[in-house]
Design an enzyme around this catalytic site. Sequence first.
Site, short mmCIF file in Angstrom:
data_model
loop_
_atom_site.label_atom_id
_atom_site.label_comp_id
_atom_site.label_asym_id
_atom_site.label_seq_id
_atom_site.Cartn_x
_atom_site.Cartn_y
_atom_site.Cartn_z
N LYS A 1 -10.95 -3.77 18.77
CA LYS A 1 -9.55 -4.11 19.03
C LYS A 1 -9.15 -3.83 20.48
O LYS A 1 -7.99 -3.97 20.84
CB LYS A 1 -8.64 -3.38 18.04
N ASN B 1 0.84 -1.20 0.00
CA ASN B 1 0.00 0.00 0.00
C ASN B 1 0.88 1.25 0.00
O ASN B 1 2.10 1.16 0.01
CB ASN B 1 -0.96 -0.03 1.20
N1 CTP Z 1 -3.79 -3.53 12.14
C1 CTP Z 1 -3.07 -4.59 12.62
N2 CTP Z 1 -3.05 -5.76 11.92
C2 CTP Z 1 -3.75 -5.91 10.79
C3 CTP Z 1 -4.49 -4.83 10.30
C4 CTP Z 1 -4.50 -3.65 10.99
O1 CTP Z 1 -2.45 -4.46 13.66
N3 CTP Z 1 -3.71 -7.05 10.15
C5 CTP Z 1 -3.81 -2.28 12.89
C6 CTP Z 1 -3.24 -1.09 12.14
O2 CTP Z 1 -1.85 -0.95 12.38
C7 CTP Z 1 -4.03 0.07 12.67
C8 CTP Z 1 -5.36 -0.52 13.04
O3 CTP Z 1 -5.14 -1.92 13.15
O4 CTP Z 1 -3.48 0.61 13.84
C9 CTP Z 1 -6.44 -0.28 12.04
O5 CTP Z 1 -5.99 -0.69 10.77
P1 CTP Z 1 -6.94 -0.65 9.50
O6 CTP Z 1 -6.24 -1.22 8.34
O7 CTP Z 1 -7.50 0.74 9.40
O8 CTP Z 1 -8.12 -1.57 10.00
P2 CTP Z 1 -8.59 -3.00 9.66
O9 CTP Z 1 -8.92 -3.64 10.96
O10 CTP Z 1 -7.63 -3.70 8.79
O11 CTP Z 1 -9.96 -2.72 8.92
P3 CTP Z 1 -10.26 -2.33 7.39
O12 CTP Z 1 -9.01 -2.58 6.60
O13 CTP Z 1 -11.39 -3.22 7.04
O14 CTP Z 1 -10.66 -0.88 7.41
#
Ligand code: CTP
Length: 401
Positions: free
Chosen positions: A341, A210
């Site tokens: 979370k 990304n």
């Molecule tokens: N995060 C994590 N591990 C993952 C995905 C996300 O620890 N596999 C953490 C990110 O570092 C961030 C938070 O969770 O602090 C939110 O990440 P985000 O990508 O916005 O959320 P997701 O739970 O992945 O939800 P979505 O992609 O569906 O918006």
Amino acid sequence: MTYLNGKTILLGVTGGIAVYKSVELLRLLTKAGANVHVVMTKAATEFVTPLTFQTLSCNPVHTELFNLIQEQEIGHISLADRAEIVLIAPATANIIGKIAGGIADDLLTTTIMATKAPVLIAPAMNVNMYQNPIYKENEARLRELGYHFVDAETGSLACGWEGNGRLAKPERIFDRASALLAPSDLKGETILITAGPTREELDPVRYISNHSSGKMGYALAKTARDRGARVILVSGPTCLEPPLGIELINVESACQMRDAVFSMVESCTVIIKAAAVADYRPALRSNEKIKKRGKNLTLELEKNPDILTELGQMKKPPLLIGFAAETNDLQTNATAKLTAKNLDMIVANDINQEGAGFNTSTNIARLLYRNGTVEPLELMSKTRLADIILDRAGALLKDKR
Ligand code: CTP
């Protein structure tokens, strides 16, 4: 974050070809809102005129010890007392030798001897002088006495030699100065920060990733270090220079990031997850380059571990701060993540807003807390935002204990 805003700084300039770089340093300092008084040795004035420093600092430049008018207005003791930090850049072997030997025979050396402010020395000299045991002894003695140094860098030197002895970049001197003035309110804390994107490999040449630049996480790491914390930075691939004085663990994939985080979690009091973790990885990683075949290619992806969710499920997790970069329904989505979370705080931002997206140096964030409070913030640099996040982390830690 820079802690130099509003600070009174004494910039000592000694004679060397690198004097021109200290003009750049002065510009950085004044731009950050510092009030800079420049003291030049006689030799320094041979390289760049005092007028240059005077114009850029908007303060008279001091060059002589016994100048009656200058002495009446702002004598050397007054300079020494007023300064909140003294920087010497460039610092020649001569000035370093003089300070180490207790010699005070001009305005700069007298001021340095009289000041109680921290002194930061940025040496610049010929490589052989830099390695000379007499110089080394002087530097070691000053370090022992509590003087601070920004090491010289390696490169081509004005004298024609290649090697160590180039004045550190003005940005590095600036950063160190700022760090020396930072409050040490996070001393005793161990803060783990994740930063950057993850890469999920498809084959030896391709990956899914990304646009995360890592800037937010790196700004947090630097600021936490400046404020006295032990910092562990778990970083996905970025183009950024890792901050000095922190523990860096480089990772590529989400699984590697998870392992790195959990190998350190026991010693952490705070975890800030600024990384943009890939939610899915290819179900199969081919050991050979995938060849172009039919018209379409379907990739099967499988779910990555959600590191933050796993941390939130621990019996006694450290203080947890997450990020939510959203394109729509910011508040709803961020609140859902905060709850799901089990976070203490989430930093939410709408990446469609100008100045808040990936790869920018600024952000417009909203801080959401476990108790339902929402704190909207204005557009600001990621370094300023890092400082605010750490302020809030400090307050949350106090509440928790
Ligand atoms: N995060 C994590 N591990 C993952 C995905 C996300 O620890 N596999 C953490 C990110 O570092 C961030 C938070 O969770 O602090 C939110 O990440 P985000 O990508 O916005 O959320 P997701 O739970 O992945 O939800 P979505 O992609 O569906 O918006």
